[in-house]
Write an enzyme that holds these catalytic residues in place. Structure first.
Site, PDB file in Angstrom:
ATOM      1  N   TRP A 326       0.836  -1.203   0.000  1.00 58.35           N
ATOM      2  CA  TRP A 326       0.000   0.000   0.000  1.00 58.35           C
ATOM      3  C   TRP A 326       0.870   1.252   0.000  1.00 58.35           C
ATOM      4  CZ3 TRP A 326      -0.243   4.078   3.431  1.00 58.35           C
ATOM      5  CH2 TRP A 326      -1.332   4.953   3.309  1.00 58.35           C
ATOM      6  N   HIS A 327       2.021   1.175   0.661  1.00 57.36           N
ATOM      7  CA  HIS A 327       2.864   2.357   0.806  1.00 57.36           C
ATOM      8  C   HIS A 327       3.536   2.781  -0.494  1.00 57.36           C
ATOM      9  CE1 HIS A 327       2.394   1.862   5.158  1.00 57.36           C
ATOM     10  NE2 HIS A 327       2.833   3.091   5.253  1.00 57.36           N
ATOM     11  N   GLY A 328       3.716   1.878  -1.415  1.00 51.32           N
ATOM     12  CA  GLY A 328       4.339   2.320  -2.653  1.00 51.32           C
ATOM     13  C   GLY A 328       4.685   1.194  -3.603  1.00 51.32           C
TER      14      GLY A 328
END
Length: 483
Positions: A326-328
């Protein structure tokens, strides 16, 4: 438009005056105005992406109604999957398309097939897309699980999706909290506004004085890690821990404080995670809105802790890998998530994942015990080590950074890239840690003193520090805007 800019405070002042002085008697009017203000706020970056927010709003509004009015469970599930596919598809295209294409090309090249990178697109990442897609998805999930009835007020729902204080970096709100407040009448509260202004001030301090002042040091060390000894690398990742905390929790404080100015209470997103006594407690205190989102909508539907230990461990691994992704769109974030899963699992297997849920370090004393100090330092070290993956540009850089720590273990006094004295930063961080320890029991009252003279003194120090530490990077963007 960022929170730490002059443009934002001009914008906020105008919105506040119109909202309370001209529209205080009409909830519908306030909501329409919030939508317009929020779209203007978001469009300040790139007006083209407003269509994505509007599309996400329309799709989940109607899907919510269809789920609620469907008699058959199969139809309800089909509509829910429609929401998931739409939102994840939207997020996947803008955030992960090139990542998947590049990973596929690299895999083919490893197998001996030479494929040219002709499928990649020049895709801009819309600010906040990871946050508002999860927020609208949670609305569909809550209706599906019969925790919530859908609203027929489209304008209210649109205000819920686009509410500007938390639009681009959270907290990721659930409709049961934020939407219910937007649909009901708000009344002006002087005390609530004062609390909001205090949180805004504290958030700006954490952003401008802590995060932004450390950023040049962190950037320098990570960009030139191959030239620095282990002592400087350890310093760099340690300061990054304080930078990312000051940056993101500072944003959350400003968002929560700004919402208070409009009579709305957002959920807490940070509860002094640097004083966590194990990794499980850390995740109960860091980015709470995201961790609770994964717990409610991924971990529990998979069976949570109600299944066998083996399946529970599987579920933990899944949520941490998904959280990392989700973060990248980078393998560094997946490694970061996997590292946290490996750190969390032993705590879970020992049954110590909830023992600190309702307490803080030094609960009944002025000072923490030696055992608690050891636990906090060990947890901070584990979390800080994981951030090597979080901050590095690539997996290769991350492992080379780690290799530099263990293979070049020597001490050399680090020199600030701009020539400033490092001792000033160490003193600043020591004071900051001690101050946060003092207020550790209430994250919403950063200036809680009985004496008004002491409060005035602290306000003065905070404002002077902001004036002293800021430079031309006063409006430096927030780290989590890239997510």
């Amino acid at each position: 438009m960022v929170f730490n800019s002059l443009e934002f405070f001009i914008f906020l002042s105008v919105v506040f005056i119109v909202y309370w002085f001209f529209l205080k008697k009409t909830t519908k009017g306030q909501n329409i105005f919030l939508i317009l203000a929020s779209y203007f706020f978001y469009g300040w970056w790139d007006w083209r992406f407003l269509s994505l927010i509007f599309l996400s709003t329309v799709v989940d509004y109607f899907i919510g109604l269809r789920i609620f009015h469907s008699d058959k469970n199969s139809s309800r599930k089909l509509w829910l999957w429609g929401s998931v596919i739409f939102n994840v598809g939207l997020l996947g295209f803008f955030k992960y398309f090139n990542f998947f294409v590049d990973s596929w090309i690299e895999a083919c090249q490893l197998l001996g097939y030479n494929i040219q990178s002709t499928f990649t697109l020049r895709i801009l990442l819309p600010v906040g897309i990871s946050f508002y897609t999860f927020q609208t998805m949670s609305y569909s999930f809550d209706i599906y699980y019969k925790r919530l009835e859908p609203t027929k007020d489209f304008l209210g729902f649109a205000a819920f999706v686009s509410f500007f204080p938390q639009l681009v970096a959270g907290p990721i709100e659930r409709a049961s909290n934020l939407l219910s407040q937007i649909l009901n009448r708000r009344s002006f509260s002087y005390d609530q506004c004062v609390q909001g202004l205090k949180l805004i001030l504290w958030g700006l301090f954490k952003k401008m004085v802590i995060a932004d002042s450390l950023a040049p040091i962190v950037d320098d060390i990570f960009a030139n890690y191959s030239t620095y000894p282990a002592s400087s690398l350890i310093l760099g990742v340690t300061l990054f821990s304080f930078q990312v905390y000051g940056d993101f929790s500072g944003y959350s404080d400003i968002a929560i404080g700004t919402a208070k100015l409009f009579g709305i209470e957002l959920m807490s997103n940070f509860k002094f995670p640097n004083f966590s006594r194990n990794v499980a407690e850390y995740w109960q205190r860091w980015h709470i809105s995201l961790s609770t989102w994964f717990r409610h909508y991924v971990y529990i539907p998979l069976g949570g802790s109600r299944v066998s230990k083996l399946k529970s461990v599987r579920n933990i691994i899944i949520i941490f890998l998904v959280s990392g992704f989700w973060h990248g769109a980078n393998w560094t974030f997946i490694f970061w998530g996997a590292f946290h899963a490996l750190a969390f699992i032993p705590v879970f297997l020992m049954g110590r994942n909830t023992i600190y849920k309702h307490s803080v370090v030094g609960e009944n004393s002025v000072f923490p015990s030696f055992i608690e100090i050891g636990q906090v330092l060990l947890t901070f070290a584990i979390i800080t080590f994981s951030r090597i993956f979080f901050r590095s540009e690539s997996i290769t850089d991350a492992f080379n950074f780690i290799k530099g720590i263990f293979n070049n273990f020597s001490y050399e006094q680090y020199m600030h890239p701009m020539g400033y004295r490092m001792i000033d930063y160490y003193i600043l961080l020591a004071i900051f840690v001690l101050y946060e320890y003092r207020i550790r029991k209430d994250e919403r009252s950063p200036f809680k003193f009985k004496s008004r003279y002491v409060r005035f003194f602290v306000y003065t120090v905070v404002i002077l520090a902001m004036l002293l530490f800021y430079d031309s990077g006063f409006d430096r963007s927030f780290i989590y805007f890239q997510f």
